[in-house]
Design a protein around this motif. Structure first.
Motif, PDB file in Angstrom:
ATOM      1  N   ALA A   1      -4.578   3.667  -0.022  1.00  0.00           N
ATOM      2  CA  ALA A   1      -4.138   3.131  -1.313  1.00  0.00           C
ATOM      3  C   ALA A   1      -5.285   2.457  -2.058  1.00  0.00           C
ATOM      4  O   ALA A   1      -5.455   2.644  -3.273  1.00  0.00           O
ATOM      5  N   ILE A   2      -6.081   1.682  -1.341  1.00  0.00           N
ATOM      6  CA  ILE A   2      -7.204   0.995  -1.977  1.00  0.00           C
ATOM      7  C   ILE A   2      -8.214   2.007  -2.504  1.00  0.00           C
ATOM      8  O   ILE A   2      -8.688   1.904  -3.642  1.00  0.00           O
TER       9      ILE A   2
ATOM     10  N   PRO B   1       0.798  -1.232   0.000  1.00  0.00           N
ATOM     11  CA  PRO B   1       0.000   0.000   0.000  1.00  0.00           C
ATOM     12  C   PRO B   1       0.831   1.282   0.000  1.00  0.00           C
ATOM     13  O   PRO B   1       0.344   2.325  -0.445  1.00  0.00           O
TER      14      PRO B   1
ATOM     15  N   THR C   1      -3.151   1.478   4.047  1.00  0.00           N
ATOM     16  CA  THR C   1      -3.830   0.483   3.216  1.00  0.00           C
ATOM     17  C   THR C   1      -5.161   1.020   2.702  1.00  0.00           C
ATOM     18  O   THR C   1      -5.474   0.907   1.506  1.00  0.00           O
TER      19      THR C   1
ATOM     20  N   TYR D   1      -3.092  -5.537  -3.410  1.00  0.00           N
ATOM     21  CA  TYR D   1      -2.325  -5.016  -2.276  1.00  0.00           C
ATOM     22  C   TYR D   1      -2.168  -6.055  -1.168  1.00  0.00           C
ATOM     23  O   TYR D   1      -3.129  -6.755  -0.817  1.00  0.00           O
TER      24      TYR D   1
END
Length: 309
Positions: free
Chosen positions: A172-173, A123, A169, A147
């Motif tokens: 990033a997602i 991430p 995380t 990821y």
């Protein structure tokens, strides 16, 4: 009468995108990660030995094209009409200079029979400049960005030396999905000090993210890792699930998982020569068959206990 689908499986997901059989070919493209090169740490995450990811046909030091051609020869013996996804798997495959990354991805797509990419990464290795390119790429070929989530708990991420927190995380997602890119993740079930209740709560937390796919992996203790030394010194910190325990845990997990998330796999299989524990002695398809039978026995399905917010 046709048996109902107990969970949202990856094969059905792929069949919606392709009218032919598609196989991933793993590639080792010479990447490292910030947790190994000194940017964030040395030695990598405590559980990681990347030898467990590389199949027999994947030879580091060869070009992307050469690795793909070797993989095609390996799989094509059984399925001559197979098409392929180039799977950038080992280490962090978005960690590098932008043009170098683009060149590697485009090299993979130039190979005959390759119909898309799967790019595995961390991430904390997804700059907006790369996302801009991947957004355009996803409009002309099939693309999944995958990821390594591993845990939703910051205390665990710190213990296993991930070098980032869960907020990273989530960010990033969400940034990747906002670009219209199919986004997946993988999670390890059974990391030290994470209880069964913690893991079931993780299913609820991940259900709130806009993930399309998810891989579940049982914790495996691999030779040559920091975690192998921890397991030797303080085995009481670990609960390594028997296959029966893990099957019920995985079912309990997917009962709480958003039904639209595609469960790509429930377990992984490390090479026997590298594995310390647990050694279940099962192939992945044998595990999946047993899990499906247990779901039928329990008359349950993915999302049975999921509650939309």
């Amino acid at each position: 009468m046709q048996e109902r689908a107990r969970y949202n499986d990856f094969g059905s997901f792929m069949a919606k995108h392709f009218p032919f059989k598609v196989q991933k070919i793993s590639i080792h493209a010479g990447f490292t990660c910030p947790n190994r090169d000194g940017s964030k740490g040395r030695g990598g995450c405590t559980y990681c030995n990347n030898q467990t990811f590389n199949p027999a046909y994947c030879h580091t030091g060869e070009s992307v094209i050469s690795q793909l051609e070797r993989g095609k020869a390996f799989f094509g013996k059984k399925y001559p009409d197979m098409r392929y996804l180039a799977y950038f798997q080992a280490y962090s495959n978005t960690y590098g200079e932008l043009q170098h990354l683009i060149n590697l991805y485009e090299e993979a797509l130039s190979v005959d029979g390759v119909v898309g990419l799967v790019i595995g990464t961390r991430p904390d290795c997804m700059p907006d400049s790369l996302l801009h390119y991947l957004e355009a790429l996803s409009k002309r070929t099939f693309l999944i960005v995958e990821y390594g989530i591993e845990s939703v708990y910051d205390a665990t991420l710190h213990r296993i030396r991930r070098g980032h927190n869960y907020a990273c995380t989530v960010d990033a997602i969400e940034r990747t999905v906002a670009r219209g890119i199919i986004t997946g993740g993988h999670l390890i079930l059974g990391l030290p000090k994470e209880s069964r209740e913690d893991l079931l709560q993780a299913a609820s937390m991940l259900s709130e993210l806009p993930l399309s796919t998810l891989k579940l992996h049982q914790l495996q203790i691999i030779k040559g890792t920091q975690m192998a030394r921890e397991y030797r010194d303080t085995p009481s910190d670990f609960h390594l699930y028997t296959v029966g325990e893990y099957i019920d845990l995985a079912i309990d997990f997917v009962e709480r998982l958003r039904p639209e998330i595609v469960v790509e796999r429930f377990a992984s299989q490390s090479p026997k020569e590298l594995l310390i524990a647990p050694d279940w002695g099962l192939k992945n398809f044998e595990f999946t068959h047993r899990l499906a039978a247990r779901m039928k026995e329990r008359d349950t399905w993915q999302g049975k206990f999921y509650h939309r917010v």
